[in-house]
Every structure is written in structure tokens, then in C-alpha cells.
Design a protein around this motif. Structure first.
Motif, PDB file in Angstrom:
ATOM      1  N   LEU A   1      -2.258   3.731  -5.336  1.00  0.00           N
ATOM      2  CA  LEU A   1      -1.364   3.220  -4.303  1.00  0.00           C
ATOM      3  C   LEU A   1      -1.516   4.046  -3.039  1.00  0.00           C
ATOM      4  N   THR A   2      -1.425   3.388  -1.884  1.00  0.00           N
ATOM      5  CA  THR A   2      -1.261   4.072  -0.607  1.00  0.00           C
ATOM      6  C   THR A   2       0.199   3.879  -0.221  1.00  0.00           C
ATOM      7  N   VAL A   3       0.929   4.988  -0.062  1.00  0.00           N
ATOM      8  CA  VAL A   3       2.372   4.902   0.142  1.00  0.00           C
ATOM      9  C   VAL A   3       2.749   5.599   1.443  1.00  0.00           C
ATOM     10  N   GLU A   4       3.567   4.920   2.257  1.00  0.00           N
ATOM     11  CA  GLU A   4       4.164   5.541   3.447  1.00  0.00           C
ATOM     12  C   GLU A   4       5.465   6.192   3.016  1.00  0.00           C
TER      13      GLU A   4
ATOM     14  N   ILE B   1       8.808   6.513  -5.267  1.00  0.00           N
ATOM     15  CA  ILE B   1       8.461   5.107  -5.007  1.00  0.00           C
ATOM     16  C   ILE B   1       7.463   4.608  -6.051  1.00  0.00           C
TER      17      ILE B   1
END
Lengths: 82, 82
Positions: free
Chosen positions: B46-49, B59
Motif C-alpha cells: 500500500l501507498t498511504v498518505e 490505516i
């Protein structure tokens, strides 16, 4: 000796990953929109009988090349965890 | 900030893994019989902000619980790689 070898098989970076895109849409509809990208691959754990960690790694690499990963669409990474 | 989070989703140890058993048979017929066990799961990147690595992890854990892993059959492990 018995070695535990982990292989991560992921779709190549330049290719679309439709499964990942579907999951990204699903996360957005669960209000988890801070996830901006998803890529999905396989995680394969092998138990290997080998004389050394190096031998275990080379067996896992051969298995990846011949059966577990499709080099046209996927890359793989082998980690011997002991 | 953008965090890269890896999630490993594996079938629970006590459950049969038919995909793994099929691959084990395939490896044996390729003369790779020093592989004595195979288990196959998913690897999700996942790429998470998020504001912090802790927030990114929480998250990803929520995403795993609500969508990515089926707790009846699978366990998951979250690693924030930065």
C-alpha cells in the motif's frame, strides 16, 4: 538442515495491476481514501532441506524461475530466514 | 507524508492450503523435491498518505481487518517500510 525461505512475487511496476485497482476502489468506499495505491502479489513460504543457506536460496530461485513467477509479468525476491 | 506499507496475508497454520499443496506437487515433478512444504498467501503493497508511521500502520491494519484479510482463514502482518 531445514531452511525457511520467503518469496515475494509482485506484478512488474510498469504493468497494470487490476486486482490492486479493484482493492483501491474498495478501500475508497470504506472511507480509507488515504491509501493512494495498492499492488497485490503473492507471498510464498517454502520449507527447504539444504546443506547451506546459499543452497536453499538457489533452490528457491530455481523454483521461482521455473514455476512460481512468470517473468513476463512478475518480478520475484527471495529471502532466506533461516 | 507518503508511507510504503507491506501487508503479508497468509493462510492460518492449522488450515490446509490446497494451492500450496498443488505447488509442492509441481515442484516435485520438476525434480525440486528438497522443498518439503509450501504455503501461499498474498503480498499487498500500500501507498498511504499519513501524518506518521504509526498512523500509516493503523490505516493498513484497519484495511486488513475490513477488506484484505479474512480472519477466519488468514492471518496478516503489517510492516511500514517508510
Amino acid at each position: 538442515m531445514t531452511y525457511q525461505v520467503d518469496i515475494r512475487v509482485m506484478p512488474l511496476k510498469d504493468l497494470l495491476d487490476p486486482q490492486g485497482k479493484a482493492v483501491l476502489g474498495g478501500l475508497a468506499s470504506l472511507s480509507l481514501s488515504s491509501v493512494t495505491d495498492v499492488r497485490i502479489g503473492k507471498h510464498i513460504s517454502l520449507t527447504v532441506e539444504a546443506g547451506s543457506a546459499e543452497e536453499a536460496r538457489s533452490i528457491a530461485e530455481e523454483a521461482s524461475k521455473r514455476l512460481l513467477a512468470n517473468p513476463v509479468m512478475e518480478s520475484f525476491e527471495v529471502t532466506v530466514t533461516g
